[in-house]
Write a protein that holds these residues in place. Structure first.
Motif, mmCIF file in Angstrom:
data_model
loop_
_atom_site.group_PDB
_atom_site.id
_atom_site.type_symbol
_atom_site.label_atom_id
_atom_site.label_comp_id
_atom_site.label_asym_id
_atom_site.label_seq_id
_atom_site.Cartn_x
_atom_site.Cartn_y
_atom_site.Cartn_z
ATOM 1 N N ASP A 276 8.674 0.100 2.910
ATOM 2 C CA ASP A 276 9.519 0.387 1.750
ATOM 3 C C ASP A 276 8.757 0.534 0.439
ATOM 4 O O ASP A 276 9.053 1.414 -0.361
ATOM 5 C CB ASP A 276 10.567 -0.718 1.555
ATOM 6 C CG ASP A 276 11.396 -0.915 2.799
ATOM 7 O OD1 ASP A 276 11.016 -0.356 3.855
ATOM 8 O OD2 ASP A 276 12.413 -1.637 2.730
ATOM 9 N N ALA A 277 7.787 -0.352 0.232
ATOM 10 C CA ALA A 277 7.164 -0.398 -1.084
ATOM 11 C C ALA A 277 6.271 0.799 -1.378
ATOM 12 O O ALA A 277 5.940 1.062 -2.523
ATOM 13 C CB ALA A 277 6.363 -1.681 -1.225
ATOM 14 N N TRP A 278 5.848 1.485 -0.342
ATOM 15 C CA TRP A 278 4.922 2.598 -0.615
ATOM 16 C C TRP A 278 5.207 3.869 0.164
ATOM 17 O O TRP A 278 4.648 4.916 -0.129
ATOM 18 C CB TRP A 278 3.484 2.157 -0.341
ATOM 19 C CG TRP A 278 3.337 1.278 0.879
ATOM 20 C CD1 TRP A 278 3.468 1.652 2.165
ATOM 21 C CD2 TRP A 278 3.071 -0.123 0.891
ATOM 22 N NE1 TRP A 278 3.295 0.587 2.997
ATOM 23 C CE2 TRP A 278 3.040 -0.529 2.240
ATOM 24 C CE3 TRP A 278 2.835 -1.074 -0.121
ATOM 25 C CZ2 TRP A 278 2.802 -1.844 2.615
ATOM 26 C CZ3 TRP A 278 2.591 -2.377 0.257
ATOM 27 C CH2 TRP A 278 2.573 -2.753 1.618
ATOM 28 N N ASP A 279 6.090 3.789 1.118
ATOM 29 C CA ASP A 279 6.229 4.927 2.021
ATOM 30 C C ASP A 279 6.871 6.142 1.365
ATOM 31 O O ASP A 279 7.753 6.010 0.520
ATOM 32 C CB ASP A 279 7.080 4.497 3.223
ATOM 33 C CG ASP A 279 6.857 5.402 4.419
ATOM 34 O OD1 ASP A 279 5.923 6.229 4.351
ATOM 35 O OD2 ASP A 279 7.583 5.266 5.411
ATOM 36 N N THR B 212 0.910 5.140 0.902
ATOM 37 C CA THR B 212 0.639 4.199 1.997
ATOM 38 C C THR B 212 -0.860 4.126 2.279
ATOM 39 O O THR B 212 -1.427 3.049 2.451
ATOM 40 C CB THR B 212 1.367 4.656 3.270
ATOM 41 O OG1 THR B 212 2.739 4.821 2.965
ATOM 42 C CG2 THR B 212 1.209 3.645 4.385
ATOM 43 N N HIS B 213 -1.490 5.286 2.307
ATOM 44 C CA HIS B 213 -2.926 5.320 2.569
ATOM 45 C C HIS B 213 -3.690 4.588 1.481
ATOM 46 O O HIS B 213 -4.610 3.820 1.752
ATOM 47 C CB HIS B 213 -3.418 6.764 2.641
ATOM 48 C CG HIS B 213 -2.914 7.505 3.845
ATOM 49 N ND1 HIS B 213 -3.184 8.830 4.072
ATOM 50 C CD2 HIS B 213 -2.154 7.111 4.875
ATOM 51 C CE1 HIS B 213 -2.613 9.217 5.205
ATOM 52 N NE2 HIS B 213 -1.984 8.181 5.700
ATOM 53 N N LEU B 214 -3.296 4.846 0.223
ATOM 54 C CA LEU B 214 -4.039 4.240 -0.881
ATOM 55 C C LEU B 214 -3.943 2.722 -0.831
ATOM 56 O O LEU B 214 -4.955 2.015 -0.908
ATOM 57 C CB LEU B 214 -3.485 4.748 -2.229
ATOM 58 C CG LEU B 214 -3.687 6.239 -2.470
ATOM 59 C CD1 LEU B 214 -3.065 6.666 -3.789
ATOM 60 C CD2 LEU B 214 -5.179 6.585 -2.467
ATOM 61 N N VAL B 215 -2.727 2.223 -0.652
ATOM 62 C CA VAL B 215 -2.572 0.771 -0.587
ATOM 63 C C VAL B 215 -3.349 0.222 0.608
ATOM 64 O O VAL B 215 -4.026 -0.806 0.511
ATOM 65 C CB VAL B 215 -1.081 0.382 -0.485
ATOM 66 C CG1 VAL B 215 -0.941 -1.132 -0.438
ATOM 67 C CG2 VAL B 215 -0.319 0.940 -1.663
ATOM 68 N N ALA B 216 -3.272 0.936 1.712
ATOM 69 C CA ALA B 216 -3.964 0.468 2.920
ATOM 70 C C ALA B 216 -5.461 0.378 2.676
ATOM 71 O O ALA B 216 -6.119 -0.582 3.100
ATOM 72 C CB ALA B 216 -3.675 1.389 4.097
ATOM 73 N N THR C 26 5.380 3.697 9.138
ATOM 74 C CA THR C 26 5.760 4.432 7.931
ATOM 75 C C THR C 26 5.763 5.924 8.226
ATOM 76 O O THR C 26 5.134 6.387 9.178
ATOM 77 C CB THR C 26 4.721 4.210 6.810
ATOM 78 O OG1 THR C 26 3.447 4.674 7.274
ATOM 79 C CG2 THR C 26 4.629 2.756 6.424
ATOM 80 N N GLN C 27 6.452 6.630 7.370
ATOM 81 C CA GLN C 27 6.442 8.083 7.475
ATOM 82 C C GLN C 27 5.032 8.603 7.235
ATOM 83 O O GLN C 27 4.562 9.503 7.912
ATOM 84 C CB GLN C 27 7.411 8.669 6.433
ATOM 85 C CG GLN C 27 7.676 10.136 6.603
ATOM 86 C CD GLN C 27 8.534 10.392 7.827
ATOM 87 O OE1 GLN C 27 9.637 9.893 7.951
ATOM 88 N NE2 GLN C 27 8.004 11.152 8.758
ATOM 89 N N ASP C 28 4.363 8.002 6.262
ATOM 90 C CA ASP C 28 3.050 8.506 5.867
ATOM 91 C C ASP C 28 1.994 8.318 6.944
ATOM 92 O O ASP C 28 1.139 9.168 7.137
ATOM 93 C CB ASP C 28 2.550 7.779 4.606
ATOM 94 C CG ASP C 28 3.383 8.129 3.392
ATOM 95 O OD1 ASP C 28 4.211 9.059 3.514
ATOM 96 O OD2 ASP C 28 3.218 7.482 2.353
#
Ligand SMILES: Nc1ncnc2c1ncn2[C@@H]1O[C@H](COP(=O)(O)OP(=O)(O)OP(=O)(O)O)[C@@H](O)[C@H]1O
Ligand SMILES: Nc1ncnc2c1ncn2[C@@H]1O[C@H](COP(=O)(O)OP(=O)(O)OP(=O)(O)O)[C@@H](O)[C@H]1O
Ligand SMILES: CC(C)C[C@H](N)C(=O)O
Ligand SMILES: [Mg+2]
Ligand SMILES: [Mg+2]
Lengths: 292, 270, 263, 398, 382
Positions: free
Chosen positions: A121-124, A138-142, A207-209
């Motif tokens: 939810d928070a980044w997707d 999502t990638h960046l946070v990951a 996630t979608q991303d």
């Protein structure tokens, strides 16, 4: 060119998550020489708890619950099952994890029913445009999270006895015990940490991303796809997990475009095969040496 | 003070390895344990250090106490923390780790960092070769070097009671001498030692008490000096290292007779 | 059988900066019992490994009879008549004693998957014949009662004997023994000494022996070569070597008050 | 004793009707081999419910040929090996299979079905299946859907001759058949077709869409799973490509509306020969209401009307077989061949099973995702058949 | 999963110097024969679906025997079994396929020849992988071999002219032995029971299992088996005894692949179709490799008869459970969270693995050894 840059960006983002997953394999392998085939089910379990508690706790609370419970489940599996079969070889224990994996996965898939919940939810699905390049949040946070966590473990391995104790006991249980290594602490902490990592990883995977799919059987397969990452890097190397993760991410992304998508999965394995032929214990793994 | 009372040990479901052993090791003692192959010497040490479980063995009767604390219910790491450290049979160094890492692993059970540092200094003094080879993969050391590493590793946690299972195995005579000196040295610094040995000359030389095991039972227990004079012990355990020429002759003679009764081996004719 | 001489000629072996063997030369005369001794880490096992093709010498040659066996693939040696027992008794722990010893017959027998699988008559016959011989060898080494015991359940001394039995099962002309007496008590060692002597006499083969038990070495060896830091520091009959001050300093250390620094 | 031999040949049953397997004087048993555990459990469960609703309706009206209908349902979990053992167990009990889920399963059983003369409705719409005369595909086939869909895009001005389009397809009978249609249309209209083969478990298609963007595609066509559709839609938007997306019937599932891809679905067009759950036609309303009344816990999907429609066709075929006085397996097959216009109240276009190897219809709807309605889709174009589709010759068409 | 030979795990049996052909030997022989007779009689009593399930167990048995030789006896962890299954299946289909098909490659060979050819082809493929395998150890070898599964599926899916592709697949030629068809053609009856395709294939598979079993047992107890174990336990020692380590490794890879190839032929005969689809849960996917691994570990690594039991459990349990539960109406609830028989059988499969490792890490063979301990003593685990 655009395409190439975009693919590299996609690949690195995925690579970070693969690295997190690979690290989970590496930690357990380092401590016990067991290849944990249940990693996928830990990932699923963490994700499922996020889904189950999201309504009441809100996303952030649920995410914390999910991460912790994946860790706890790993701990439980170790304490209740693996620790009781002290005499089993790492080989049999790996099989045991397959058994555990089947049960947990099937049960969670049953509980999910026909739903396929996404849990990032928070980044997707909130991409950021940088020029012509799309950065998936999502990638960046990951990438950030993976960097922080992996650095932490790196330091823990290097500067504490934890790492030494792990390797000692993986290699020779008796001698480790005689050196005062508290076997159960080392083993359970390894499982706990691997479980926590699985719990973190799922927040990026479902996630979608990242995977394009919500929590499902597929989430589980992705966790196993990190396996070549761990192997490429060298199963007992932390740095290897990172490099392996990135390599898998990149190979996957680039071969999709420059060979074919159908070939991408094989490409990852082919690269792995080549790496292994050149370096039989992975890029950074400890070489097997024996003498008579 | 280590006390072993009526200790009985079994491997698996059927093999009984020790059937009722009583032993005492005073805090300032060196106990030598002698006995032929399969007598149960290693089993005794495993029972004390709590590692029987790793060999499918278990204590099925009796008790082991150290300073009033019962050991036979503790796990090996807890026993190490009581100050009892073992060097297992066959060295069992961590072959894939470096020499330095092996020693670091040995220090895990140490009670304090200062103690660890002191122990480390001592180990490097005792075995300079371990300093030279600090970075080498331990599995590539020669047999004797590995033995030194195994002892060094055990000393890293400054034990109060050291259990040595055949430390002289595969060591050059000179090193064996050194090991006895080291054991004496260790002992003088206040560490009690249980020494399982085939090299009885060496063992009885450093021990003040000795025990002889025979297929799972205690055959003899006496001060080392007394034992060294016992005829049986001389014949069985001191022979190869006999002081007198005549003694050696006599043994060879006896062995010959034994052999004569046995079938020989002729050449294989294709 | 006793015809072949083993000659190690000017062999050098390096591990990184370490010279494990440094221009080592010596010869094992046919039918003799030759001991190779020296401090720990002197290079004895490495020398065995060079002879048996496990390590590749950087320089020098190894000859066996008229054949140059330098760098030969290790599995060729059994056929050439060289049998080896290992310092760490590398047995198959789950297999029985007999099975372990039968492995030594590998080079003397034939038959691949299909022949064995089909239990062809000649395979059965061969198996029977060679099992008998293996049992005979076991018997000879005092393992007769343990033929069907898994190696893992044996006490250490017996394990060493199984290893020797396996090496003998190769029907070697040259037998390499790496510390066969380690872990044996005096009586057992004496018995082993006897066994070794008997092997040489009855089978008429040469034996190259690494051993730290000086009683054993001095009692049975015809000739002794002493290594120290990879170099030959003495070579001669036992009595000479035993009194060689260099050997005493480097290795024996008896009655030496000065021997505390070296190692 | 040992097991007896099976009795072959029909026997005369009640009402002077010939019967053999799966039919007694009071009951006709039809088989359902479905997936309640595996990857297609959502759609399969919907179809099963559709089948069940119809059976209830028919029995309430007194059954067929004086006999009540009964379903024998088994779950194979989408595993071909399990299906292969379950089949001999269900085979002696049933007249035919109203539902057979799974392309791998259908492939593994195809020979058996033919040998047993078992008329079967597979939940697969590949024209390749039509080589087996006993497979009764209800609705049009994937290739025809694709052809019609592309012609719709072109008609609406979203595509012109000579454009580049990307087709993403799951390797296998489903995807390959969709691809066949796309290829056919591309040839007719000189389209530059970029083919991307994926497997049913590859869910993240961002890299694929990135590649297609680089090749300047004007539209993306899909023969994929709903999850994959979501990924393509999301990437289409995220990467700023924003081209129309055209999918086959199975590419959509209402659950997509609850996914992060929900906001990216506006470019998606779905072509299908059976209606979405929310379709505004009397028959559908009727079925939907029955579904609600039945109290199923699962959310409804397009499987429900389809399952009902299939059963209706079966009803028509069985009625005809009854009229012919032959309710044996071969009688059912003959009746099927005589069925030239099965009417399902427009749940599916009118079906004609008389031409072996040819799709029973070439008419499709076009629908768009719509979160506000039950079933998640509304149709934007009524049943139609394009010129290209009419001219198209299916692979096993005679 | 390392190569380390861990004496701690060694199942230790009490010593006993017993000769081989004692009373116990005859009892065991009698038991095996009795089992064989029962298996011969089963088709006269069992319905087709049970025979079908039994055949599937036999397919597993052949494959598992091959894997236990490679992984259990010779210590080479392999996850490539599914690949060799696919290779065997494809080879048989191609070799026996009609030679005149315009789109599909076929050689029109006699099915028996095709079967032998398929086994030979997979053996050669196993040999070809050997040089890579020789460089790797333990888990690294395992995962490297996994690469073959992915590559195999990729190639199988691409080479439509061989496999028929994933869209339609390709039917194999029905098996024939000197003109006798293993199909429904021709009339044949035993004791009033018509012997049709299912029954015939049952006997065919049974014969193949018996041959495979006897070969494996013979090899394991002989010279070649000793070489395998030596390579597993200590390569240097093996070499010193005259064993060419790379040669033996290559050989055992070939043997194991040949077994897998035969299992592949049986698979395709059982399914009546060759279809290399669904990488994840298909007939030739990684889950199949893992299932074979499970069989041999459940059975007891290296134990040939254990592999049989493992195969019965892993390949048979889900089938039998599915059949029983439909027969008895167990777990028939539907709906999205239902406990379906398929799901239950997954649980049972998982639980079986866990329980075996938990209570008998040495696998079922260890239990078997204990039970037959009275008749069989101190023999090698075969
Ligand atoms: N892991 C084991 N499983 C079964 N039996 C064992 C095991 N370890 C030892 N034994 C048996 O227990 C008995 C005592 O063995 P132990 O190793 O204690 O003898 P030891 O006196 O140390 O002999 P050695 O001098 O050869 O080392 C022997 O009969 C041995 O065979
Ligand atoms: N494979 C290897 N890699 C690196 N160093 C090695 C290797 N093998 C041996 N060495 C080193 O070479 C030296 C000689 O070792 P070797 O095993 O030959 O000694 P040794 O004479 O047999 O000693 P011991 O009597 O203790 O068994 C040792 O210092 C050892 O550490
Ligand atoms: C429901 C359908 C999309 C299933 C598809 N025909 C398959 O089995 O692969
Ligand atoms: Mg001992
Ligand atoms: Mg040595």
């Amino acid at each position: 060119m655009d395409t190439f840059v975009q693919l590299v960006v996609n690949g690195l983002g995925k690579g970070a998550v693969f690295a997190l997953l690979a690290l989970g394999f590496v930690i357990i392998f380092k401590a016990t020489e067991v290849v944990n085939f249940a990693h996928g089910s830990l990932v699923l379990f963490g994700g499922y708890l996020v889904v189950a508690t999201r309504e009441t706790l809100g996303w952030a609370g649920a995410a914390v619950v999910g991460v912790l419970s994946a860790g706890l489940l790993a701990l439980l599996v170790e304490r209740l099952l693996l620790s009781r079969s002290k005499l089993a070889s790492p080989f049999s224990l790996a099989l045991l994890t397959i058994g555990v994996d089947v049960i947990i996965t099937e049960e969670i898939v049953r509980r999910l029913g026909v739903s396929l919940p996404f849990i990032g939810d928070a980044w997707d699905a909130q991409p950021i445009q940088v020029g012509d390049v799309t950065m998936f949040r999502t990638h960046l946070v990951a990438i950030v999270v993976a960097t922080v966590l992996i650095t932490l473990f790196f330091l823990a391995f290097r500067y504490s006895n934890w790492g030494i104790a792990m390797r000692a006991q993986a290699e020779n249980k008796e001698a480790a015990a005689l050196s005062g290594v508290r076997s159960w602490i080392v083993t359970s902490s390894a499982w706990l940490v691997a479980g926590l990592l699985a719990g973190v990883a799922v927040l990026f995977i479902a996630t979608q991303d990242f995977s394009g799919a919500g929590l499902s059987r597929g989430t589980h397969s992705i966790a196993l796809a990190a396996f070549p990452a761990a192997i490429i890097g060298g199963l007992d190397s932390t740095a290897g997990a990172v490099v392996g993760g990135l390599i898998v991410g990149l190979v996957d992304a680039l071969s999709t475009e420059y060979v074919s998508f159908a070939f991408a999965k094989s490409a990852v394995f082919l690269v792995m095969l080549v790496v292994l032929v050149v370096r039989p214990s992975g890029l950074f793994g400890t070489k097997e040496t024996t003498r008579v | 003070m280590l006390t072993v009372r009526n200790l009985r040990v079994r491997y698996g479901r059927s093999v009984s390895a020790l059937h009722g052993i009583d032993l005492d090791v005073p805090d300032d003692g060196v106990l030598a344990v002698l006995g032929s192959n399969g007598a149960g010497k290693s089993t005794l040490l495993r029972a004390i250090s709590g590692t029987l479980g790793l060999h499918r063995g278990s204590v099925v009767g009796g008790e082991i106490h150290y300073d009033g604390k019962r050991l036979d219910k503790l796990d090996p790491a807890a026993i190490v923390r009581q100050g009892i450290v073992g060097v297992p049979e066959g060295r069992q160094i961590f072959a894939r780790m470096s020499v330095a890492e092996n020693l670091r692993a040995g220090g895990i059970g140490a009670r304090s960092p200062t103690e660890r540092a002191a122990a480390s200094r001592r180990v490097h003094e005792l075995f300079p070769v371990l300093t030279d080879r600090a970075g080498q993969r331990a599995g590539l050391l020669s047999g004797g070097e590995q033995q030194m590493l195994a002892i060094g590793r055990a000393l890293m946690s400054s034990p109060r009671l050291l259990l040595l299972d055949e430390p002289s195995l595969g060591l050059a005579p000179k090193i064996v001498e050194r090991i006895s000196a080291i054991i004496r040295d260790i002992h003088e610094q206040g560490t009690a030692v249980v020494l399982v040995e085939q090299n009885a000359v060496m063992a009885l030389g450093v021990a003040d008490h000795a025990a002889v095991l025979e297929v799972g039972t205690l055959a003899l227990a006496a001060p080392a000096r007394e034992l060294a004079e016992s005829e049986d012990v001389q014949r069985l355990y001191l022979g190869g290292h006999a002081e007198s020429e005549a003694e050696a002759e006599r043994q060879v003679e006896a062995a010959h007779e034994q052999r004569a009764a046995k079938r020989g081996l002729s050449r294989w004719s294709g | 059988m006793s015809g072949a001489e083993l000659a190690v000629e000017d062999v050098t072996l390096r591990f990184g900066g370490l010279r494990a063997l440094d221009s080592v030369s010596f010869a094992v005369r046919p039918g003799s019992l030759h001991a190779l001794i020296g401090p720990n880490g002197a290079g004895k096992s490495s020398c065995f490994n060079v002879i048996s093709g496990l390590y590749r010498a950087g320089q020098g040659r190894v000859r066996f009879g008229e054949h140059d066996i330098t760098g030969i693939r290790p599995n060729r040696l059994a056929k050439r008549g060289i049998g080896r027992a290992f310092q760490n008794a590398a047995l198959s722990p789950q297999s029985t004693v007999l099975d372990n010893v039968m492995l030594g017959r590998y080079a003397l027998t034939r038959g691949g998957f299909l022949a064995c699988g089909l239990q062809l008559p000649w395979v059965r016959k061969q198996e029977r014949r060679h099992t008998e011989r293996a049992a005979e060898i076991c018997d000879f080494l005092g393992l007769g009662a343990a033929l069907h015991t898994p190696a893992a359940a044996l006490p250490y001394g017996a394990v060493k004997r199984v290893d020797i039995a396996r090496a003998l099962a190769v029907e070697p002309a040259l037998l390499l023994l790496d510390e066969p007496a380690a872990g044996m008590n005096a009586a057992e060692t004496a018995e082993l000494a006897d066994t070794i002597r008997e092997i040489r006499e009855e089978l008429d083969i040469s034996i190259l022996l690494v051993e730290h038990d000086m009683g054993l070495v001095m009692g049975i060896a015809d000739r002794v070569t002493v290594l120290d830091f990879g170099r030959v520091i003495a070579d001669g009959p036992p009595a000479d070597v035993q009194s060689d001050p260099e050997v005493v300093r480097a290795y024996l250390g008896t009655d030496s008050s000065d021997g505390t620094e070296a190692g | 004793g040992t097991k007896g031999g099976g009795s072959d040949g029909g026997t005369e049953g009640a009402g002077g009707v010939q019967t053999d397997v799966g039919v007694t004087d009071s009951e006709i048993t039809l088989g359902v081999m479905t997936d309640q555990t595996g990857p297609f459990k959502a759609l399969s469960t919907g179809i099963t419910h559709g089948n069940e609703l119809w059976v209830e309706d028919v029995n309430a009206d007194g059954g067929i040929c004086g006999r009540d209908l009964k379903l024998e349902i088994v779950d194979h979990g989408y595993k071909a090996d399990t299906a292969k053992t379950l089949y001999p167990q269900i085979e002696p009990k049933v007249l035919g299979l109203v539902q057979l889920v799974g392309s791998p399963v259908t492939a593994a059983l195809s020979d058996d079905l033919e040998a047993d003369e078992m008329t079967t409705t597979p939940t697969s719409w590949s024209s390749e299946l039509l080589s087996n005369p006993y497979l009764m595909v209800v609705g049009t086939t994937y290739d025809v859907e694709m052809i019609n869909g592309l012609s719709y895009l072109q008609e609406e001005g979203m595509l012109s001759d000579g454009d580049t389009i990307g087709h993403i397809y799951i390797d296998g009978e489903y995807g390959a058949n969709g691809l066949r249609g796309a290829r056919y249309y591309a040839e007719q209209h000189d389209l530059n077709l970029r083919e991307v083969k994926i497997t049913s478990s590859d869910n993240d298609l961002t890299n694929v869409v990135t590649g297609l963007r680089g090749q300047g595609v004007k539209a993306i066509t899909l023969t994929t799973t709903p999850t994959q559709t979501g990924s393509v839609a999301a990437a289409n938007k995220a990467l700023g490509l924003n081209v129309p997306i055209l999918g086959n019937n199975p590419t959509f599932d209402p659950l997509l509306h609850n996914s992060p891809a929900a906001d990216a679905l506006d470019d998606l067009h779905v072509v299908a020969s059976s209606v979405p759950f929310s379709a505004d036609i009397p028959k559908m309303k009727d079925v939907a209401q029955k579904f609600d009344a039945a109290g199923y816990t699962e959310p409804p999907n397009a499987g429900v009307p389809y399952g009902y429609a299939v059963a209706e066709v079966w009803g028509a075929v069985l009625e005809r077989a009854c009229e012919n006085g032959d309710l044996t397996r071969s009688g059912v097959h003959d009746a099927l061949r005589e069925t030239t216009s099965a009417d399902t109240g427009d749940l599916v276009a009118k079906l004609d099973f008389s031409t072996p190897g040819a799709p029973a219809t070439r008419e499709v709807y076009v629908a768009k995702p719509d979160a506000s309605v039950d079933g998640g889709m509304t149709y934007i174009k009524q049943l139609f058949e394009s010129e290209e589709a009419k001219a198209y010759k299916a692979p096993h068409q005679e | 999963m390392s190569e380390r030979t861990d004496t701690l795990d060694t199942p230790v049996t009490p010593p006993s110097p017993k000769p081989r052909r004692d009373l116990g030997w005859w009892i065991r022989l009698a038991l095996w024969l009795a089992l064989f007779v029962v298996l011969l009689a089963l088709p006269l009593y069992l319905e087709a679906q049970w025979l079908k399930a039994g055949q599937y167990m036999m397919v597993g048995a052949v494959g598992a025997m091959g894997l236990t030789l490679l992984t259990g006896q010779a210590g080479q962890l392999s996850l490539a079994h599914a690949f060799f299954l696919l290779a065997g299946a494809t080879s048989y289909t191609v070799l026996s396929g009609p030679a005149d098909d315009p789109e599909l490659v076929g050689f029109g060979l006699d099915p028996l020849l095709a079967l032998v050819g398929a086994v030979a082809v997979t053996a050669v493929l196993g040999l070809a992988f050997a040089p890579v395998a020789a460089r790797l150890r333990g888990i690294y070898l395992g995962v490297a071999s996994l690469a073959l599964v992915f590559l195999g599926l990729y190639l199988g899916q691409s080479a439509e002219s061989l496999t028929g592709g994933t869209s339609t697949g390709r039917p194999p030629a029905a098996f024939e032995l000197f003109g006798f068809p293993f199909s429904n053609e021709g009339e044949l009856e035993i004791l009033g029971v018509p012997i049709r395709e299912t029954e015939r294939v049952w006997y065919l598979f049974l014969a193949l299992v018996v041959v495979a079993f006897l070969l494996a047992r013979g090899a394991v107890s002989g010279r070649i088996g000793r070489a395998w174990r030596a390579v597993r336990d200590n390569e240097a020692a093996a070499a010193a005894m005259g064993i060419s380590v790379p040669g033996v490794k290559a050989g055992v890879f070939a043997v194991s692949s040949a077994y897998a190839g035969l299992a592949g032929v049986m698979t395709v005969l059982w399914f009546d179709i060759l279809k290399p689809d669904e990488s994840e849960f298909g007939t030739y996917g990684i889950n199949v490799s893992i299932a074979y691994l499970a069989m041999i570990i459940i059975g007891g690594l290296g134990s040939v008869s254990g592999a049989l039991v493992g195969a019965v459990l892993v390949n048979g349990l889900p089938q039998v459970l599915a059949l029983y539960s439909t027969d008895l109406g167990w777990f028939t609830s539907t709906g999205e969270n239902a406990f379906t028989p398929i799901l239950i059988s997954s649980f049972v499969y998982g639980a079986a693995i866990v329980l075996v490792v938990l209570f008998e890490p040495g696998g079922l063979a260890a239990i078997g050894r204990r039970i037959t301990g009275l008749t069989r003593r101190g023999k090698d685990p075969t």
